[in-house]
Design a protein around this motif. Structure first.
Motif, PDB file in Angstrom:
ATOM      1  N   ILE A 257       0.838  -1.197   0.000  1.00  0.00           N
ATOM      2  CA  ILE A 257       0.000   0.000   0.000  1.00  0.00           C
ATOM      3  C   ILE A 257       0.874   1.249   0.000  1.00  0.00           C
ATOM      4  O   ILE A 257       0.567   2.255  -0.662  1.00  0.00           O
ATOM      5  N   ALA A 258       1.981   1.215   0.743  1.00  0.00           N
ATOM      6  CA  ALA A 258       2.886   2.366   0.778  1.00  0.00           C
ATOM      7  C   ALA A 258       3.464   2.647  -0.611  1.00  0.00           C
ATOM      8  O   ALA A 258       3.575   3.815  -1.019  1.00  0.00           O
ATOM      9  N   VAL A 259       3.825   1.590  -1.342  1.00  0.00           N
ATOM     10  CA  VAL A 259       4.339   1.776  -2.700  1.00  0.00           C
ATOM     11  C   VAL A 259       3.242   2.325  -3.616  1.00  0.00           C
ATOM     12  O   VAL A 259       3.494   3.220  -4.433  1.00  0.00           O
ATOM     13  N   ALA A 260       2.025   1.806  -3.483  1.00  0.00           N
ATOM     14  CA  ALA A 260       0.917   2.316  -4.293  1.00  0.00           C
ATOM     15  C   ALA A 260       0.687   3.799  -4.026  1.00  0.00           C
ATOM     16  O   ALA A 260       0.449   4.583  -4.952  1.00  0.00           O
ATOM     17  N   GLN A 261       0.767   4.188  -2.746  1.00  0.00           N
ATOM     18  CA  GLN A 261       0.583   5.590  -2.390  1.00  0.00           C
ATOM     19  C   GLN A 261       1.712   6.448  -2.956  1.00  0.00           C
ATOM     20  O   GLN A 261       1.484   7.547  -3.474  1.00  0.00           O
ATOM     21  N   ALA A 262       2.958   5.957  -2.856  1.00  0.00           N
ATOM     22  CA  ALA A 262       4.092   6.703  -3.400  1.00  0.00           C
ATOM     23  C   ALA A 262       3.972   6.845  -4.918  1.00  0.00           C
ATOM     24  O   ALA A 262       4.278   7.902  -5.484  1.00  0.00           O
ATOM     25  N   LEU A 263       3.510   5.774  -5.568  1.00  0.00           N
ATOM     26  CA  LEU A 263       3.381   5.798  -7.022  1.00  0.00           C
ATOM     27  C   LEU A 263       2.313   6.782  -7.475  1.00  0.00           C
ATOM     28  O   LEU A 263       2.522   7.561  -8.416  1.00  0.00           O
ATOM     29  N   VAL A 264       1.169   6.793  -6.817  1.00  0.00           N
ATOM     30  CA  VAL A 264       0.104   7.702  -7.248  1.00  0.00           C
ATOM     31  C   VAL A 264       0.463   9.148  -6.910  1.00  0.00           C
ATOM     32  O   VAL A 264       0.068  10.087  -7.621  1.00  0.00           O
ATOM     33  N   THR A 265       1.235   9.351  -5.847  1.00  0.00           N
ATOM     34  CA  THR A 265       1.715  10.697  -5.542  1.00  0.00           C
ATOM     35  C   THR A 265       2.651  11.187  -6.635  1.00  0.00           C
ATOM     36  O   THR A 265       2.595  12.350  -7.054  1.00  0.00           O
ATOM     37  N   GLN A 266       3.516  10.286  -7.123  1.00  0.00           N
ATOM     38  CA  GLN A 266       4.398  10.626  -8.238  1.00  0.00           C
ATOM     39  C   GLN A 266       3.593  10.888  -9.501  1.00  0.00           C
ATOM     40  O   GLN A 266       3.890  11.814 -10.269  1.00  0.00           O
ATOM     41  N   LEU A 267       2.554  10.087  -9.722  1.00  0.00           N
ATOM     42  CA  LEU A 267       1.693  10.272 -10.890  1.00  0.00           C
ATOM     43  C   LEU A 267       1.016  11.633 -10.864  1.00  0.00           C
ATOM     44  O   LEU A 267       0.933  12.323 -11.889  1.00  0.00           O
ATOM     45  N   ALA A 268       0.537  12.049  -9.708  1.00  0.00           N
ATOM     46  CA  ALA A 268      -0.145  13.339  -9.591  1.00  0.00           C
ATOM     47  C   ALA A 268       0.782  14.504  -9.901  1.00  0.00           C
ATOM     48  O   ALA A 268       0.322  15.586 -10.299  1.00  0.00           O
ATOM     49  N   ALA A 269       2.089  14.287  -9.727  1.00  0.00           N
ATOM     50  CA  ALA A 269       3.061  15.347  -9.968  1.00  0.00           C
ATOM     51  C   ALA A 269       3.495  15.425 -11.428  1.00  0.00           C
ATOM     52  O   ALA A 269       4.154  16.389 -11.822  1.00  0.00           O
ATOM     53  N   VAL A 270       3.129  14.437 -12.249  1.00  0.00           N
ATOM     54  CA  VAL A 270       3.527  14.447 -13.653  1.00  0.00           C
ATOM     55  C   VAL A 270       2.874  15.612 -14.394  1.00  0.00           C
ATOM     56  O   VAL A 270       3.517  16.329 -15.169  1.00  0.00           O
TER      57      VAL A 270
END
Length: 302
Positions: A257-270
């Motif tokens: 879940i932590a990786v999923a959260q980190a990934l979507v946070t990175q996605l939002a910054a694209v």
């Protein structure tokens, strides 16, 4: 399908603990003291999985530095990184009851579980390559569609990632309802799409099949797992290794879940403008449908 279904033989070659370890050997193999370390890894997988570098060195009749160099010769940064994957692979060879037996200990089971999750998050924080998350996020942002394959309890990670990615403004779908839905999704996937395979402990057959089918169709494939099967790793452009060892007979999803959260946070910054517009549209629709018990106040909250 039950959790931990067996990978089909044609996709599961070189997938045993021993075969995987031998596949990591350098072209000329290991000699001398390093070969003694390898022999302990092969002959005593449980002790290698749970013991310290010092204990392994004593078993092999070498010093700790030799254990470290052997791990590096096998393609790892050092003994801790090698042991993490050794342990995940060893546990994946056990039944649920055997895994539970390995984790019997003293004290409160709930406290042990929390401590293990904290340890896993610390390991994840030290070893996660953030550039890989950026690669996946940029691929998702550029994709026509992203399909996340996550079954059983692993569906929780996939659903969280898909939900938040859609909120960020991207067409992402989690397939979690079984083989018929997955087959239909795979029939529609093609070049320009992305597939993210999420599976821990003993891999689902359908997840490995989906990853390989997607790759054959020109789809960019990424995987989140605790120990990548050769069949899954060969289909994936990038594999994110996520600690998933739990305290009972099932894997922990905390680091996933932590990786999923980190990934979507990175996605939002694209593309912040795209994400901002998507969130504003969602907020308006939530208000229209009266979804929220507590609604944001208009104007400056101060």
């Amino acid at each position: 399908m039950t959790e931990g279904a067996v990978v089909p033989e044609e996709l599961g070659s070189a997938d045993s603990y021993e075969d995987w370890l031998r596949e990591r050997l350098p072209v000329r193999g290991l000699r001398g003291k390093a070969a003694a370390v390898l022999e302990v890894l092969l002959s005593q997988p449980r002790r290698a999985s749970f013991g310290s570098a010092q204990e392994l060195a004593q078993l092999a009749g070498v010093n700790v530095a030799t254990v470290t160099r052997t791990a590096q010769a096998l393609g790892f940064a050092g003994w801790p990184a090698l042991q993490q994957e050794l342990r995940a692979r060893y546990l994946s060879s056990l039944s649920a009851g055997q895994v539970a037996a390995e984790h019997r200990g003293t004290g409160s089971p709930s406290s042990r579980s929390l401590r293990r999750d904290l340890d896993s998050l610390a390991v994840l924080n030290r070893r996660l390559d953030e550039s890989v998350l950026l690669t996946i996020a940029e691929a998702m942002a550029a994709a026509r569609h992203t399909v996340i394959v996550a079954d059983g309890s692993y569906a929780a990670v996939g659903l969280a990632l898909a939900h938040n990615a859609r909120l960020a403004g991207y067409p992402v779908r989690a397939v979690t309802a079984g083989d018929a839905e997955l087959a239909n999704a795979m029939a529609a996937i093609g070049e320009g799409d992305v597939l993210i395979a999420i599976s821990f402990w003993r891999l689902y057959q359908s997840t490995v099949l989906a990853a390989n089918e997607a790759r054959s169709r020109g789809v960019r494939v990424f995987a989140l797992t605790d120990a990548a099967s050769p069949a899954l790793a060969s289909a994936a452009e990038q594999v994110v290794i996520v600690p998933a060892e739990g305290e009972a007979f099932f894997p922990s999803l905390t680091a996933g879940i932590a990786v999923a959260q980190a990934l979507v946070t990175q996605l939002a910054a694209v593309d912040p403008a795209r994400t901002g517009a998507s969130i504003e549209a969602a907020e308006a629709m939530w208000a229209k449908f009266g979804l929220l018990h507590r609604r944001p106040t208009a104007g400056d909250p101060s």
